[in-house]
Design a protein around this motif. Structure first.
Motif, mmCIF file in Angstrom:
data_model
loop_
_atom_site.group_PDB
_atom_site.id
_atom_site.type_symbol
_atom_site.label_atom_id
_atom_site.label_comp_id
_atom_site.label_asym_id
_atom_site.label_seq_id
_atom_site.Cartn_x
_atom_site.Cartn_y
_atom_site.Cartn_z
ATOM 1 N N ASP A 352 0.727 -1.233 -0.085
ATOM 2 C CA ASP A 352 0.117 0.239 -0.151
ATOM 3 C C ASP A 352 0.865 1.228 -0.010
ATOM 4 N N ALA A 353 0.326 2.460 0.107
ATOM 5 C CA ALA A 353 1.105 3.721 0.013
ATOM 6 C C ALA A 353 0.995 4.291 1.224
ATOM 7 N N GLU A 354 0.685 3.829 2.282
ATOM 8 C CA GLU A 354 0.383 4.316 3.533
ATOM 9 C C GLU A 354 1.745 4.898 4.458
ATOM 10 N N PRO A 355 1.741 5.830 5.331
ATOM 11 C CA PRO A 355 3.101 6.161 5.824
ATOM 12 C C PRO A 355 3.726 5.108 6.518
ATOM 13 N N PRO A 356 4.993 5.228 6.628
ATOM 14 C CA PRO A 356 6.040 4.282 7.670
ATOM 15 C C PRO A 356 5.795 4.495 8.843
ATOM 16 N N THR A 357 5.196 3.514 9.579
ATOM 17 C CA THR A 357 4.461 3.591 10.897
ATOM 18 C C THR A 357 5.324 2.566 11.778
ATOM 19 N N HIS A 358 5.515 1.370 10.902
ATOM 20 C CA HIS A 358 5.991 0.323 11.477
ATOM 21 C C HIS A 358 7.446 -0.291 11.488
ATOM 22 N N ALA A 359 8.173 -1.016 12.252
ATOM 23 C CA ALA A 359 9.533 -1.355 11.888
ATOM 24 C C ALA A 359 9.707 -2.891 11.911
ATOM 25 N N PHE A 360 10.605 -3.727 10.891
ATOM 26 C CA PHE A 360 10.747 -4.880 11.341
ATOM 27 C C PHE A 360 11.834 -5.007 12.344
ATOM 28 N N ALA A 361 11.582 -6.232 12.987
ATOM 29 C CA ALA A 361 12.581 -6.535 14.247
ATOM 30 C C ALA A 361 13.293 -7.898 13.560
ATOM 31 N N PRO A 362 14.435 -7.654 13.927
ATOM 32 C CA PRO A 362 15.327 -6.976 14.677
ATOM 33 C C PRO A 362 16.305 -5.870 13.865
ATOM 34 N N CYS A 363 15.892 -6.020 12.434
ATOM 35 C CA CYS A 363 16.581 -5.083 11.515
ATOM 36 C C CYS A 363 16.461 -3.597 11.512
ATOM 37 N N GLY A 364 15.068 -3.360 11.906
ATOM 38 C CA GLY A 364 14.690 -1.561 11.885
ATOM 39 C C GLY A 364 14.534 -1.238 10.776
ATOM 40 N N HIS A 365 14.069 -1.875 9.643
ATOM 41 C CA HIS A 365 13.836 -1.287 8.387
ATOM 42 C C HIS A 365 12.191 -0.804 8.630
ATOM 43 N N VAL A 366 11.914 0.293 8.193
ATOM 44 C CA VAL A 366 10.578 0.933 8.474
ATOM 45 C C VAL A 366 9.879 0.959 7.192
ATOM 46 N N CYS A 367 8.415 0.812 7.382
ATOM 47 C CA CYS A 367 7.601 0.705 6.173
ATOM 48 C C CYS A 367 6.115 1.016 6.789
ATOM 49 N N SER A 368 4.848 0.765 5.887
ATOM 50 C CA SER A 368 3.773 0.701 6.470
ATOM 51 C C SER A 368 3.723 -0.317 7.067
ATOM 52 N N GLU A 369 2.352 -0.146 7.803
ATOM 53 C CA GLU A 369 1.790 -1.245 8.799
ATOM 54 C C GLU A 369 1.186 -2.605 8.095
ATOM 55 N N LYS A 370 0.690 -2.439 6.863
ATOM 56 C CA LYS A 370 0.164 -3.649 6.125
ATOM 57 C C LYS A 370 1.305 -4.169 5.395
ATOM 58 N N THR A 371 2.323 -3.572 4.990
ATOM 59 C CA THR A 371 3.548 -4.052 4.440
ATOM 60 C C THR A 371 4.262 -5.066 5.561
ATOM 61 N N THR A 372 4.489 -4.452 6.556
ATOM 62 C CA THR A 372 5.020 -5.315 7.740
ATOM 63 C C THR A 372 4.213 -6.382 8.076
ATOM 64 N N ALA A 373 2.872 -6.327 8.053
ATOM 65 C CA ALA A 373 2.033 -7.573 8.376
ATOM 66 C C ALA A 373 2.203 -8.638 7.222
ATOM 67 N N TYR A 374 2.217 -8.110 5.978
ATOM 68 C CA TYR A 374 2.121 -9.036 5.011
ATOM 69 C C TYR A 374 3.597 -10.093 4.823
ATOM 70 N N TRP A 375 4.746 -9.326 4.748
ATOM 71 C CA TRP A 375 5.839 -9.991 4.828
ATOM 72 C C TRP A 375 6.174 -10.540 6.021
ATOM 73 N N GLY A 376 5.522 -10.347 7.007
ATOM 74 C CA GLY A 376 5.684 -11.215 8.352
ATOM 75 C C GLY A 376 5.228 -12.652 8.242
ATOM 76 N N GLN A 377 4.204 -12.738 7.317
ATOM 77 C CA GLN A 377 3.406 -14.025 7.407
ATOM 78 C C GLN A 377 3.955 -14.809 6.242
ATOM 79 N N ILE A 378 4.847 -14.372 5.385
ATOM 80 C CA ILE A 378 5.550 -15.112 4.335
ATOM 81 C C ILE A 378 6.853 -15.822 4.827
ATOM 82 N N LEU A 379 6.939 -17.092 4.544
ATOM 83 C CA LEU A 379 8.063 -18.022 4.966
ATOM 84 C C LEU A 379 8.786 -18.072 4.021
ATOM 85 N N LEU A 380 9.894 -17.574 3.656
ATOM 86 C CA LEU A 380 10.956 -17.883 2.641
ATOM 87 C C LEU A 380 11.901 -19.051 2.928
#
Length: 414
Positions: A352-380
């Motif tokens: 999505d194009a929403e503001p960067p409000t969330h960070a991945f842990a433990p690396c600290g990369h910041v993006c939108s809430e729904k972007t972190t939620a999507y990639w958080g459920q993808i098992l690579l």
């Protein structure tokens, strides 16, 4: 009917690059690639099958103008499949080799995006000629992926130990050593997307369930209803590099780099402050995305409180701090990783194009809430048989307890 020669099928983005390779994007070695309609078609399709070592089969292998695939069944028996020119498709090849037939050169990268793995100490698991992508030159412009690519002699060789078999129609098929895995998202690539199932793609483009381990000789079960056609958001894993496939239509709904820059400026315009030093924080420009700045925001990733760098309860050197990031938050006394925050700069990874409000842990990369939620459920895929969630901007594995955190910024007191 005249077709647009500038037709673009998609953008292929390489995980862990965050917008560019550490050494810079050069030639065929880039962090992302746009696949456009070629001036002249170069696609190929299977034609004659030679089931024995005939003079015609030997000629097909030795002829550098003739594409062919050789399936070695034993030392005395090789099946050769000739491929003929297909004027309706364009072919693009991906692999580790820097030879001319490879259009997209990819290399193994260590988690964190620091650079390529040391070739002298870590042997690459990416095939020199990993896969090929075949694109229709005319509508509907479908795109399909196949394991293995043709070398400089226009041949593909599947050795005696490679998994291979004869199909019911007499054609041969097989798998490459470490395989080409693909995952198509469910419900497209958007904020409502859900992960699909990882599948393995064969040399002929058939779809199979995963092998027991990445290089096992026993293939998985064929999944007949599924296809090797790439869709917006498809993931391609080459055992050492993971690619995200974005269609031209999908990218039209994705934030641009300019939009990410606007979001960065809006975030900085709010003048967030460090609650300890009371100094104003600011995310550096996208061009300086990996350079620690004195105004760099830092965060405690257990609670999400954002600070400037301070030595409260820890080391005075920020560089050393990044090696041992465990700290106690002075705002809420929660202990956890204390790391600098970096904006995710690869726009193709955003859902999505929403503001960067969330960070991945433990690396600290910041993006939108729904972007972190999507990639958080993808098992690579990881290694030969493991899977884990990871930050797409640096492929660092996410924390098991909380892979992302909502950031809490302190507004200026004035």
């Amino acid at each position: 009917m005249k077709h647009d020669s500038t037709q673009t099928w998609s953008l292929t983005s390489v995980f862990r690059c965050n917008g560019s390779l550490p050494s810079g994007d050069k030639g065929r070695r880039k962090s992302r690639f746009a696949l456009c309609r070629r001036n002249k078609a170069n696609g190929v399709k299977p034609s004659t099958v030679h089931t024995s070592c005939t003079p015609q089969a030997a000629k097909a292998i030795s002829n550098k103008e003739q594409h062919s695939i050789s399936y070695t069944l034993s030392r005395a028996h090789t099946v050769v499949v000739e491929y003929t020119y297909d004027g309706s498709t364009d072919m693009f090849q991906i692999g580790r080799s820097t030879e001319t037939p490879i259009d997209l050169v990819v290399t193994d990268m260590v988690p964190g995006g620091q650079g390529p793995a040391d070739s002298q100490t870590v042997q690459s698991t990416i095939s020199r000629f990993a896969c090929r992508i075949i694109c229709q030159r005319d509508p509907p412009y479908s795109v399909r992926i196949y394991a293995a690519g043709f070398d400089s002699s226009k041949n593909i060789f599947l050795g005696e130990k490679a998994a291979k078999w004869r199909m019911q129609d007499g054609q041969m098929d097989g798998l490459t050593t470490n395989g080409v895995l693909v995952m198509h998202p469910r419900q497209g690539f958007s904020q409502d997307s859900k992960p699909g199932l990882w599948r393995e793609i064969s040399v002929c483009g058939n779809v199979f369930t995963l092998r027991e381990t990445r290089s096992a000789q026993q293939r998985g079960k064929m999944v007949a209803p599924e296809s090797n056609e790439l869709v917006d958001g498809s993931l391609i894993d080459l055992c050492g590099a993971t690619l995200l496939w974005r269609t031209a239509e999908g990218l039209a709904h994705t934030p641009t780099v300019k939009h990410l820059e606007v979001l960065r400026q809006e975030l900085n315009a709010g003048r967030p402050q460090c609650p300890v030093g009371f100094n104003t924080l600011a995310f550096p420009s996208l061009r300086r995305k990996d350079v620690l700045d004195e105004k760099q925001p830092w965060a405690y990733l257990r609670c999400g409180h954002v600070h400037g760098y301070h030595s409260w309860g820890g080391r005075r050197d920020p560089e050393v701090e990044m090696e041992c990031p465990e700290r106690e938050c002075p705002m809420c006394r929660t202990r956890g990783p204390y790391v600098p925050l970096w904006l995710g700069c690869e726009a193709a990874f955003y859902v999505d194009a929403e503001p960067p409000t969330h960070a991945f842990a433990p690396c600290g990369h910041v993006c939108s809430e729904k972007t972190t939620a999507y990639w958080g459920q993808i098992l690579l895929p990881h290694g030969t048989h493991a899977f884990h969630a990871a930050c797409p901007f640096c492929i660092q594995p996410l924390s098991a307890d909380a892979g992302c955190i909502r950031l809490i910024f302190q507004s200026p007191l004035d």
